[in-house]
Design a protein around this motif. Sequence first.
Motif, PDB file in Angstrom:
ATOM      1  N   TYR A 211      -1.744  -8.220   1.503  1.00  0.00           N
ATOM      2  CA  TYR A 211      -2.209  -8.032   2.721  1.00  0.00           C
ATOM      3  C   TYR A 211      -1.648  -6.776   3.677  1.00  0.00           C
ATOM      4  O   TYR A 211      -2.280  -5.846   4.129  1.00  0.00           O
ATOM      5  CB  TYR A 211      -1.945  -9.378   3.795  1.00  0.00           C
ATOM      6  CG  TYR A 211      -2.294  -9.339   4.991  1.00  0.00           C
ATOM      7  CD1 TYR A 211      -3.721  -9.994   5.174  1.00  0.00           C
ATOM      8  CD2 TYR A 211      -1.888  -8.603   6.115  1.00  0.00           C
ATOM      9  CE1 TYR A 211      -4.179 -10.205   6.744  1.00  0.00           C
ATOM     10  CE2 TYR A 211      -2.393  -8.724   7.673  1.00  0.00           C
ATOM     11  CZ  TYR A 211      -3.593  -9.646   7.580  1.00  0.00           C
ATOM     12  OH  TYR A 211      -3.835  -9.541   8.923  1.00  0.00           O
ATOM     13  N   VAL A 212      -0.128  -6.706   3.350  1.00  0.00           N
ATOM     14  CA  VAL A 212       0.605  -5.436   3.749  1.00  0.00           C
ATOM     15  C   VAL A 212       0.137  -4.058   2.971  1.00  0.00           C
ATOM     16  O   VAL A 212       0.124  -3.071   3.942  1.00  0.00           O
ATOM     17  CB  VAL A 212       2.174  -5.755   3.625  1.00  0.00           C
ATOM     18  CG1 VAL A 212       3.005  -4.397   4.008  1.00  0.00           C
ATOM     19  CG2 VAL A 212       2.630  -6.965   4.418  1.00  0.00           C
ATOM     20  N   ARG A 213      -0.050  -4.096   1.925  1.00  0.00           N
ATOM     21  CA  ARG A 213      -0.424  -2.975   1.116  1.00  0.00           C
ATOM     22  C   ARG A 213      -1.872  -2.658   1.559  1.00  0.00           C
ATOM     23  O   ARG A 213      -2.022  -1.395   1.673  1.00  0.00           O
ATOM     24  CB  ARG A 213      -0.527  -3.266  -0.352  1.00  0.00           C
ATOM     25  CG  ARG A 213       0.944  -3.241  -0.897  1.00  0.00           C
ATOM     26  CD  ARG A 213       0.789  -3.406  -2.537  1.00  0.00           C
ATOM     27  NE  ARG A 213       0.002  -2.288  -3.111  1.00  0.00           N
ATOM     28  CZ  ARG A 213      -1.053  -2.583  -3.692  1.00  0.00           C
ATOM     29  NH1 ARG A 213      -1.592  -3.856  -3.762  1.00  0.00           N
ATOM     30  NH2 ARG A 213      -1.680  -1.581  -4.316  1.00  0.00           N
ATOM     31  N   HIS A 214      -2.686  -3.568   1.883  1.00  0.00           N
ATOM     32  CA  HIS A 214      -4.165  -3.214   2.490  1.00  0.00           C
ATOM     33  C   HIS A 214      -4.068  -2.392   3.949  1.00  0.00           C
ATOM     34  O   HIS A 214      -4.683  -1.380   4.086  1.00  0.00           O
ATOM     35  CB  HIS A 214      -4.813  -4.313   2.450  1.00  0.00           C
ATOM     36  CG  HIS A 214      -6.289  -4.211   3.423  1.00  0.00           C
ATOM     37  ND1 HIS A 214      -7.358  -3.440   2.677  1.00  0.00           N
ATOM     38  CD2 HIS A 214      -6.665  -4.323   4.560  1.00  0.00           C
ATOM     39  CE1 HIS A 214      -8.173  -3.447   3.469  1.00  0.00           C
ATOM     40  NE2 HIS A 214      -7.973  -3.953   4.428  1.00  0.00           N
ATOM     41  N   ILE A 215      -3.274  -2.832   4.724  1.00  0.00           N
ATOM     42  CA  ILE A 215      -3.022  -2.397   5.889  1.00  0.00           C
ATOM     43  C   ILE A 215      -2.397  -0.900   5.842  1.00  0.00           C
ATOM     44  O   ILE A 215      -2.497   0.281   6.600  1.00  0.00           O
ATOM     45  CB  ILE A 215      -2.315  -3.264   6.790  1.00  0.00           C
ATOM     46  CG1 ILE A 215      -3.409  -4.480   7.252  1.00  0.00           C
ATOM     47  CG2 ILE A 215      -1.847  -2.752   8.243  1.00  0.00           C
ATOM     48  CD1 ILE A 215      -2.562  -5.590   8.160  1.00  0.00           C
ATOM     49  N   ARG A 216      -1.201  -1.103   5.232  1.00  0.00           N
ATOM     50  CA  ARG A 216      -0.409   0.386   5.019  1.00  0.00           C
ATOM     51  C   ARG A 216      -0.780   1.333   4.363  1.00  0.00           C
ATOM     52  O   ARG A 216      -0.741   2.517   4.526  1.00  0.00           O
ATOM     53  CB  ARG A 216       1.158  -0.091   4.632  1.00  0.00           C
ATOM     54  CG  ARG A 216       2.019  -1.108   5.461  1.00  0.00           C
ATOM     55  CD  ARG A 216       2.430  -0.326   6.650  1.00  0.00           C
ATOM     56  NE  ARG A 216       3.563  -0.699   7.448  1.00  0.00           N
ATOM     57  CZ  ARG A 216       3.509  -1.585   8.534  1.00  0.00           C
ATOM     58  NH1 ARG A 216       2.435  -1.526   9.163  1.00  0.00           N
ATOM     59  NH2 ARG A 216       4.690  -2.376   9.048  1.00  0.00           N
ATOM     60  N   GLU A 217      -1.673   0.908   3.237  1.00  0.00           N
ATOM     61  CA  GLU A 217      -1.990   1.994   2.160  1.00  0.00           C
ATOM     62  C   GLU A 217      -3.406   1.891   1.945  1.00  0.00           C
ATOM     63  O   GLU A 217      -3.912   2.853   1.163  1.00  0.00           O
ATOM     64  CB  GLU A 217      -1.044   1.543   0.829  1.00  0.00           C
ATOM     65  CG  GLU A 217       0.350   1.569   0.969  1.00  0.00           C
ATOM     66  CD  GLU A 217       0.947   1.123  -0.141  1.00  0.00           C
ATOM     67  OE1 GLU A 217       0.177   1.008  -1.174  1.00  0.00           O
ATOM     68  OE2 GLU A 217       2.400   0.866  -0.150  1.00  0.00           O
ATOM     69  N   GLY A 218      -3.945   1.013   2.356  1.00  0.00           N
ATOM     70  CA  GLY A 218      -5.482   1.106   2.036  1.00  0.00           C
ATOM     71  C   GLY A 218      -5.953   0.516   0.907  1.00  0.00           C
ATOM     72  O   GLY A 218      -7.098   0.673   0.293  1.00  0.00           O
ATOM     73  N   ALA A 219      -5.207  -0.411   0.100  1.00  0.00           N
ATOM     74  CA  ALA A 219      -5.387  -0.845  -1.065  1.00  0.00           C
ATOM     75  C   ALA A 219      -6.396  -1.907  -1.022  1.00  0.00           C
ATOM     76  O   ALA A 219      -6.551  -2.806   0.158  1.00  0.00           O
ATOM     77  CB  ALA A 219      -4.170  -1.897  -1.430  1.00  0.00           C
ATOM     78  N   PRO A 220      -7.255  -2.136  -1.872  1.00  0.00           N
ATOM     79  CA  PRO A 220      -8.296  -3.072  -1.829  1.00  0.00           C
ATOM     80  C   PRO A 220      -7.622  -4.679  -1.461  1.00  0.00           C
ATOM     81  O   PRO A 220      -6.610  -4.886  -1.966  1.00  0.00           O
ATOM     82  CB  PRO A 220      -9.126  -3.139  -3.294  1.00  0.00           C
ATOM     83  CG  PRO A 220      -8.456  -1.856  -3.902  1.00  0.00           C
ATOM     84  CD  PRO A 220      -7.293  -1.484  -3.258  1.00  0.00           C
TER      85      PRO A 220
END
Length: 324
Positions: A292-301
């Motif tokens: 969840y954090v990576r999606h918001i911070r980095e745009g990860a799938p």
Amino acid sequence: MDAMNWGILGAAKFAREHMGPAIHAARGARLAALATSSAEKAQPFKDFAPDLKVHDSYDALLADPEIEAVYIPLPNTLHVEWTKKALAAGKHVLCEKPIAMEASEIDGLIAARDASGKFATEAYMIVHHPQWELARQWLDEGLIGELRHADVVFSFNNPDPTNIRNKPETGGGSIPDIGVYAYSSVRFAARAEPGELRSVIQRENGVDTYTHVTGEMLGAKGGFTYSAITSTRLHPRQEVTFQGDAGLIRLSCPFNANVFDQAEVTLSRTGEPDRVQRFPGVNQYVIQVENYVRHIREGAPYPWTLEDARGTQAMIDKVRASEL
């Protein structure tokens, strides 16, 4: 990268035992606040997050400018209301399943998400577990040949009339509580949607306590038959099997990894020794928060969106409409 500050709306048992510790343990996340008017209920959270800020109301937590993301473990019937309020307050939202009681309600959540520019989704944690990623991969690769049948069983025995899962006014019952797993897991792994369904439902005091769904699922590679049993009045059991014409995939602890049992996926193919993959110690709640954090911070799938949740809720609606 600064840690994402999370707040939790309500001191629910599940938040105390699973999601609160997962947020605290996840890389890139920090459990910063809890909304509860009970100091007694707040203390177990403070035991593992000593710097936790405690707000005496949900609105007060949503007004806290330091909180970036909110986890919502409230009763099912409150999910839509507080997800919308959190989005309106400028927070990202991870809301427990089922995020709504009818599929049409999720249309409003999608609109609220898009208008806010924030990320909101359902806390459907199993899609983050590597056992489900592997099962999906094996199905995609056709390792069991043509998928012909999938069956799911998820049950536990909870006859307590005071438990929230047995109260109709809070959206109780086996279908909203564990049907989301029995239906979503097959939709996710086999990339399939329901065709014709038939359901047998038993109820006590206005909530379903046993539901058996049979019918067919339709995927990109064709259709297959389907059976799912959920019950809150049977001895604990959980298992998912995908059966093809050349083999089968079995998940022996598909939903409550490390609680019900150790996660394990078995691939059985004609004329070959079984291939068994085990996942000791993998915490799907921690992985969910980190993704969840990576999606918001980095745009990860991110593997589960409101649109995915709407598909499952539409299937739940269909199960109820297909009662024999």
